[in-house]
Design a protein around this motif. Structure first.
Motif, PDB file in Angstrom:
ATOM      1  N   LEU A 170      -7.008   5.509 -10.795  1.00 53.93           N
ATOM      2  CA  LEU A 170      -7.098   4.520  -9.721  1.00 53.93           C
ATOM      3  C   LEU A 170      -8.095   3.441 -10.122  1.00 53.93           C
ATOM      4  N   VAL A 171      -7.611   2.202 -10.165  1.00 48.43           N
ATOM      5  CA  VAL A 171      -8.444   1.062 -10.565  1.00 48.43           C
ATOM      6  C   VAL A 171      -8.467   0.054  -9.423  1.00 48.43           C
ATOM      7  N   ALA A 172      -9.658  -0.262  -8.933  1.00 43.93           N
ATOM      8  CA  ALA A 172      -9.780  -1.221  -7.818  1.00 43.93           C
ATOM      9  C   ALA A 172      -8.830  -0.835  -6.691  1.00 43.93           C
ATOM     10  N   ALA A 173      -8.825   0.435  -6.354  1.00 44.98           N
ATOM     11  CA  ALA A 173      -7.861   0.956  -5.378  1.00 44.98           C
ATOM     12  C   ALA A 173      -8.531   1.357  -4.071  1.00 44.98           C
ATOM     13  N   ASP A 174      -9.583   0.652  -3.702  1.00 44.97           N
ATOM     14  CA  ASP A 174     -10.314   0.982  -2.473  1.00 44.97           C
ATOM     15  C   ASP A 174      -9.401   1.035  -1.251  1.00 44.97           C
ATOM     16  N   GLY A 175      -8.354   0.198  -1.266  1.00 48.01           N
ATOM     17  CA  GLY A 175      -7.485   0.099  -0.102  1.00 48.01           C
ATOM     18  C   GLY A 175      -6.673   1.338   0.188  1.00 48.01           C
ATOM     19  N   ILE A 176      -6.598   2.285  -0.777  1.00 49.34           N
ATOM     20  CA  ILE A 176      -5.799   3.492  -0.534  1.00 49.34           C
ATOM     21  C   ILE A 176      -6.615   4.774  -0.633  1.00 49.34           C
ATOM     22  N   PHE A 177      -7.925   4.674  -0.842  1.00 46.41           N
ATOM     23  CA  PHE A 177      -8.740   5.893  -0.945  1.00 46.41           C
ATOM     24  C   PHE A 177      -8.611   6.752   0.306  1.00 46.41           C
TER      25      PHE A 177
ATOM     26  N   ILE B 243       0.830  -1.202   0.000  1.00 47.36           N
ATOM     27  CA  ILE B 243       0.000   0.000   0.000  1.00 47.36           C
ATOM     28  C   ILE B 243       0.868   1.257   0.000  1.00 47.36           C
ATOM     29  N   ASN B 244       1.919   1.265   0.823  1.00 48.07           N
ATOM     30  CA  ASN B 244       2.799   2.435   0.892  1.00 48.07           C
ATOM     31  C   ASN B 244       3.500   2.686  -0.438  1.00 48.07           C
TER      32      ASN B 244
END
Length: 244
Positions: free
Chosen positions: A112-119, A93-94
């Protein structure tokens, strides 16, 4: 129709701005928006980042962005955050957050594609919480202020420089809209880009818009492709046969 001679209350002619002709023109205008450097408070500007709704589950809208030259491949960074263990780790993530931060400082476009983890790392940025900082002795042609926004890297949130030409496009399949929180959706300018828009754009650019023969050929091609995709999807229930 709107009366061209419509007048305001003070007697002056009220000019009605010409609206964009197509959804793709609107997309291009939105991409062209930048942070106004003459404003000391960009937080009140109407410019927002973009959320692109994709009618498909196979990222077709992303390819259309490039094929229509709405965004340029050499100036665009695509960041995804899959659910794979390595990618979803703190290190993974970092790494993605730092790639985003680097593009933000350079003024590139990030998709951002399928990037829910960093929103959540870009909460202030998506909500347009900018901090303008005056630049001491700016060089000729350089803006008098620099803009910063807080970005969370790991457990630390720090102000990071935002280039005025920086753009964010959040890709979201339309099938996921019902499960997406409304407050998140409301932070962005929302657009839909589909194959139908692509065909209409090509009709305009090739002069086939009002040519029956050409129009029927294009429509037949598109309808045939749609039928083929539906047939394959029906034979593979619960799966997405096309990716990328």
């Amino acid at each position: 129709t709107i009366n061209k001679n419509l007048r305001a209350f003070d007697g002056k002619v009220l000019k009605v701005p010409q609206l964009p002709k197509t959804p793709i023109e609107t997309l291009r205008e939105s991409i062209a928006d930048t942070i106004p450097m003459h404003e000391l408070n960009p937080n009140i500007n109407s410019c927002r980042y973009m959320l692109l709704l994709d009618p498909t589950d196979s990222c077709v809208s992303l390819e259309l962005l490039f094929d229509l030259n709405i965004v340029q491949r050499d100036q665009t960074v695509i960041i995804s955050c899959p659910d794979f263990e390595e990618d979803a780790s703190e290190k993974g993530i970092n790494e993605r957050v730092m790639r985003f931060k680097d593009a933000m400082e350079k003024g590139e476009t990030v998709i951002l594609v399928a990037a829910d983890g960093i929103f959540g790392n870009f909460y202030d940025l998506f909500n347009k919480h900018f901090l303008p900082v005056p630049v001491d002795n700016p060089k000729e042609g350089e803006p008098p202020v620099a803009f910063f926004s807080n970005v969370a890297v790991g457990s630390v949130s720090r102000p990071c420089k935002v280039h005025p030409n920086f753009k964010v496009i959040v890709h979201l399949p339309m099938s996921r809209v019902p499960e997406t929180p409304l407050p998140f959706l409301s932070r962005f300018e929302i657009y839909v880009l589909s194959v139908d828009h692509y065909v209409e754009e090509k009709k305009e650019s090739t002069g086939l818009k009002n040519v029956d023969a050409g129009e029927s050929q294009l429509d037949a091609l598109v309808n045939g492709l749609k039928h083929f995709c539906k047939t394959v999807r029906d034979h593979l229930p619960g799966q997405h046969p096309f990716h990328g």
